[in-house]
Design a protein around this motif. Sequence first.
Motif, PDB file in Angstrom:
ATOM      1  N   CYS A 127      -1.231   6.680  -1.223  1.00 40.59           N
ATOM      2  CA  CYS A 127      -0.934   7.948  -1.120  1.00 40.59           C
ATOM      3  C   CYS A 127       0.869   7.660  -1.190  1.00 40.59           C
ATOM      4  N   ASP A 169      -3.541  -2.908   3.537  1.00 45.98           N
ATOM      5  CA  ASP A 169      -3.910  -2.378   4.283  1.00 45.98           C
ATOM      6  C   ASP A 169      -5.380  -3.392   4.535  1.00 45.98           C
ATOM      7  N   VAL A 170      -5.860  -3.011   5.790  1.00 45.77           N
ATOM      8  CA  VAL A 170      -6.988  -3.953   5.875  1.00 45.77           C
ATOM      9  C   VAL A 170      -8.847  -4.144   5.955  1.00 45.77           C
ATOM     10  N   CYS A 224      -0.333  -0.467   6.331  1.00 46.10           N
ATOM     11  CA  CYS A 224      -1.160   0.605   6.268  1.00 46.10           C
ATOM     12  C   CYS A 224      -1.715   1.727   5.313  1.00 46.10           C
ATOM     13  N   THR A 225      -1.810   0.781   4.402  1.00 42.34           N
ATOM     14  CA  THR A 225      -1.219   2.274   2.555  1.00 42.34           C
ATOM     15  C   THR A 225      -2.941   3.642   2.297  1.00 42.34           C
ATOM     16  N   GLY A 226      -3.665   2.694   3.249  1.00 43.41           N
ATOM     17  CA  GLY A 226      -4.980   4.045   2.947  1.00 43.41           C
ATOM     18  C   GLY A 226      -5.407   3.882   1.807  1.00 43.41           C
ATOM     19  N   VAL A 270     -10.700   3.507  12.788  1.00 38.02           N
ATOM     20  CA  VAL A 270      -9.590   1.801  12.223  1.00 38.02           C
ATOM     21  C   VAL A 270      -8.607   2.597  11.946  1.00 38.02           C
ATOM     22  N   ALA A 271      -8.370   3.445  11.047  1.00 38.53           N
ATOM     23  CA  ALA A 271      -7.278   4.385  10.632  1.00 38.53           C
ATOM     24  C   ALA A 271      -6.860   5.038  11.684  1.00 38.53           C
ATOM     25  N   ASN A 284      -9.749  -2.380  17.076  1.00 35.77           N
ATOM     26  CA  ASN A 284      -9.576  -1.775  16.325  1.00 35.77           C
ATOM     27  C   ASN A 284      -8.086  -3.231  15.894  1.00 35.77           C
ATOM     28  N   GLN A 321      -2.457  13.021  12.174  1.00 35.27           N
ATOM     29  CA  GLN A 321      -3.303  12.218  11.842  1.00 35.27           C
ATOM     30  C   GLN A 321      -4.789  12.816  12.623  1.00 35.27           C
ATOM     31  N   ASN A 356       2.575   4.665   7.883  1.00 36.03           N
ATOM     32  CA  ASN A 356       1.636   5.248   8.916  1.00 36.03           C
ATOM     33  C   ASN A 356       0.474   4.591   9.325  1.00 36.03           C
ATOM     34  N   ALA A 390      -4.841  -7.279   3.736  1.00 34.39           N
ATOM     35  CA  ALA A 390      -3.556  -7.937   4.642  1.00 34.39           C
ATOM     36  C   ALA A 390      -3.993  -7.938   6.272  1.00 34.39           C
ATOM     37  N   ASP A 391      -3.920  -8.338   7.234  1.00 29.77           N
ATOM     38  CA  ASP A 391      -3.551  -8.108   8.848  1.00 29.77           C
ATOM     39  C   ASP A 391      -2.447  -8.050   9.311  1.00 29.77           C
ATOM     40  N   VAL A 392      -1.562  -6.791   9.964  1.00 27.05           N
ATOM     41  CA  VAL A 392      -0.359  -6.758  10.363  1.00 27.05           C
ATOM     42  C   VAL A 392      -0.865  -6.914  11.514  1.00 27.05           C
TER      43      VAL A 392
HETATM   44  C1  LIG Z   1      -3.450   6.589   9.438  1.00 30.25           C
HETATM   45  S1  LIG Z   1      -3.871   5.811   8.393  1.00 30.25           S
HETATM   46  C2  LIG Z   1      -2.448   5.708   7.383  1.00 30.25           C
HETATM   47  C3  LIG Z   1      -2.934   4.922   5.536  1.00 30.25           C
HETATM   48  C4  LIG Z   1      -2.200   6.549   4.291  1.00 30.25           C
HETATM   49  N1  LIG Z   1      -1.166   5.349   4.737  1.00 30.25           N
HETATM   50  C5  LIG Z   1      -1.970   7.718   4.454  1.00 30.25           C
HETATM   51  O1  LIG Z   1      -0.716   8.287   4.812  1.00 30.25           O
HETATM   52  O2  LIG Z   1      -2.480   8.710   4.408  1.00 30.25           O
HETATM   53  C6  LIG Z   1      -3.701   3.544   9.067  1.00 30.25           C
HETATM   54  C7  LIG Z   1      -4.308   2.622   7.731  1.00 30.25           C
HETATM   55  O3  LIG Z   1      -4.335   1.179   8.209  1.00 30.25           O
HETATM   56  C8  LIG Z   1      -5.116   0.125   8.515  1.00 30.25           C
HETATM   57  N2  LIG Z   1      -4.948  -0.546   9.590  1.00 30.25           N
HETATM   58  C9  LIG Z   1      -5.515  -0.457  10.267  1.00 30.25           C
HETATM   59  N3  LIG Z   1      -5.371  -1.430  11.163  1.00 30.25           N
HETATM   60  C10 LIG Z   1      -4.872  -2.272  10.496  1.00 30.25           C
HETATM   61  C11 LIG Z   1      -4.837  -3.656  10.781  1.00 30.25           C
HETATM   62  N4  LIG Z   1      -4.231  -4.414  11.686  1.00 30.25           N
HETATM   63  N5  LIG Z   1      -3.675  -4.394   9.850  1.00 30.25           N
HETATM   64  C12 LIG Z   1      -3.527  -3.529   8.688  1.00 30.25           C
HETATM   65  N6  LIG Z   1      -3.778  -2.039   8.263  1.00 30.25           N
HETATM   66  C13 LIG Z   1      -5.037  -1.937   9.196  1.00 30.25           C
HETATM   67  C14 LIG Z   1      -6.231   1.281   8.400  1.00 30.25           C
HETATM   68  O4  LIG Z   1      -7.383   0.821   7.616  1.00 30.25           O
HETATM   69  C15 LIG Z   1      -5.648   3.027   7.512  1.00 30.25           C
HETATM   70  O5  LIG Z   1      -5.890   2.399   6.090  1.00 30.25           O
END
Ligand SMILES: C[S@@+](CC[C@H](N)C(=O)[O-])C[C@H]1O[C@@H](n2cnc3c(N)ncnc32)[C@H](O)[C@@H]1O
Lengths: 425, 380
Positions: free
Chosen positions: B133, B158-159, B128-130, B264-265, B272, A292, B240, B205-207
């Motif tokens: 992908c 994802d949130v 956390c699928t973004g 946030v990612a 976050n 990342q 991820n 959803a929130d993790v």
């Molecule tokens: C590092 S990115 C990964 C994206 C994708 N999986 C990738 O590998 O390219 C993390 C993701 O987690 C999501 N995220 C952050 N906090 C979160 C939470 N509390 N609950 C669910 N998703 C969350 C973000 O919106 C972001 O899309």
Amino acid sequence: MFGAPWVCRRCLFCATGLMRRRNLRFQSTAASDEIVSPALLGRARSVSAEHSRLTQELAESFNTKTARRIGEISSVANAFADWEKATDSLTELHSLLADPTTDAELRSLASSDVDSAQTALRAAGSALTTALVPAHPFASLPCLIEVRPAAGGSEAALFAGELVRMYMALSNRLGWPAALLSVTHADVSTTGGGGSDDAAGALAEAVLEIKRAGAYDALRGEAGVHRVQRVPATEKNGRVHTSTATVMVLPSFPEHGTGNDEVNFEDPNSDYYVDPREVRVDIMRARGAGGQHVNTTDSAVRLTHEPTGIVVSMQDARSQHRNREKAWHILRGRLAAARREAREEEALRLRRSVVGVAKTGRNDKVRTYNYGQRRVTDHRSGFTVHDLDGVIEGGEALQRVMESVKAWLMDQEIKAMVSEEEAKK
Amino acid sequence: MPRLTPSFLRRAEKINPLLPLLLRACRDLRSAQNELRWLTEYARGCNSGAHPRWKPLLLDLCKHRSQGVPLQYLLGSEYFGELEIRCGPGVLIPRQETASSVSYLASRLRQGDFGDLNLNRLRVIDVCTGTGCIPLLLHRLLSRCCHDSSSLRLLGVDVSPIALHYATLNRQLLLDSLLDESRTMAPLRLDGIISSLLSMSFIQADVLPSSVQSQRSTIPQLLPALRHLGEPSWDVLISNPPYISSRAFATTTSRSVRKFEPRVALVPSTTNTCFRSKPELREYLHHVNQGVAKLEEGDLFYPRLLDLADEMSVKVCLFEVADLSQASRVSLLIRSREKWKSVEMWRDEPTLPPDGDGQEPKGSFRVLGRGCGRSVVCWR
Ligand SMILES: C[S@@+](CC[C@H](N)C(=O)[O-])C[C@H]1O[C@@H](n2cnc3c(N)ncnc32)[C@H](O)[C@@H]1O
């Protein structure tokens, strides 16, 4: 100068059915009826003599070994018998016509038959050649053409670019699908508009793929060192420079085992197999922490075949996956060509004593493009055309040069075969 | 980072006047030349036809790039394994290392290395699928080797609403191209592939637990959301998650990522999550690891993900991590929970032989591949 004065066997482009047969005169020897190379005829004669001797033997006492050998050579013997028959009937017609005592009716019958007899002879001649000369193992494949500047600095890099465009234009004109797999521009500032996607300007390396079955056979004679003699645009004193570029022609294997049984590179026993354990893969990794932390766009992949030291790098596509596929594709071609070359080298070593058998290595100068005299000369066939533009634009002039090389190659192959046969005795 | 000397910039300018702009983002000539080629292809393709005014567009793109805007945002996509994935501002750009881990996971699943799982009806959740992908690539890799993949089920969570937008778009584009392909290919073989892609979905959803009233109270928690779907249990959990600590964000994270990708990612910081303050966060971490793994700020998601794995009776987990130290902390955490039979660490390229310059992990874990420590895998 080279070889026997000889013949247009059905030319290379006919083999792929793309060009109508023209009445092409090569070294202006053959008249309209086609002659088969003397070397080839000699060979055919000795094979068919062997055939009748063995047939006799077999009639007296059966022997599996003899029977097998007869099976191997019978197609040549039959083709030779057909060819002799065709020759005889043409000769007969000619002597009838030459004989003043032949009556008018017979004469007119005979003269109307000459054409078809000639056609039959031509067909028999080409069938005989095909029976005798084994097809190149990659003949049916599409091909990759790699072009790199050799001696001559930026002039060589410009010339390399022109050669690539020449082959692209040729493919275009013949309707063969061609695509640049990779282009690396020379880092020279003299060319102006570089940096874009095509083969314009000075090249450090380019790989062109011609995706047409049989393209390998049509183009394999292009391999070698091409030389240009001209006054470079940057030369102020009007001096003629000599520069060179290297052309390599590689077989292009289908990317997936697409039911083509001839070349199965996933079978470890096949000649085209590349053992993945022998290939070192290097991937351009992001500097520092990776993951990342960085969003690099580097997608370069480098493959090194450890036993041979062959290296292929690919960075043209944004997709690393695609670069990897392309790199494997080129590596397979290079390895197959290298293996084949090694085998030919070995065969050549075995018949070193025999004179008159030339080899076309990638390091031999094969052709000169002379701008002052507007001519192109191929040093193997000794063939010259005075239509330099036509050649550089991938026109018919280029095809004529290529045909002369094709004929020369065929002659070499026959000579090699004959000398090998002789060495066995 | 190499400094860009004036003479170097002049040399680049002679090759192409746009290269100095790109060099500010790429730093080396080879990548700058590649990017220029891709941007040129893009600009030319964009207004083919009526307005062949691609040159001003190209100049504009290069100017943005020189400010650090990611090339992937300018071109609108990134390649991920054999897929092209759409992305843009507001969603994390997929990384090549992630694709390598996912591809390797697929090949290990196919070899049956993780116990007896029925690949034909495997259930995979990506938290956390973004851009989506991960499930999309896994679908590609698994569905083409199954006899009948119609019962393969993948879900992305994802949130972020922007992430969900891209994930849904990417699934749709893949579906379109498959439908195109099915016109020319044997339809029977594609039927299963298409129907499992159709059944793939993405939910918001929130993790993290909502221990404190947060502003995101309208977003459902993951477990209730799954119960609502009627799908509480899963076989494989992939994640991820954001894993960069605020310190690493300031120091080791590249400028382009910091300035242009969504925080946030990347950083599981207090803004976050549901934790209002740092002490509260430290309290939570102390509580979950009971001193075994010495978790840090960047590790916030992993204990939570392991809890979820238990709740959902997950059999295999793949977590991406920042480096080998984080991998060690996460692996120790996994071991301390005594519910997992095996733990492995994978580097950037799990299939390549090691080249010896990587560090060694703490605590006798099996480490595979070449490069930085990149993921932790565990199974029961
Ligand atoms: C590092 S990115 C990964 C994206 C994708 N999986 C990738 O590998 O390219 C993390 C993701 O987690 C999501 N995220 C952050 N906090 C979160 C939470 N509390 N609950 C669910 N998703 C969350 C973000 O919106 C972001 O899309």
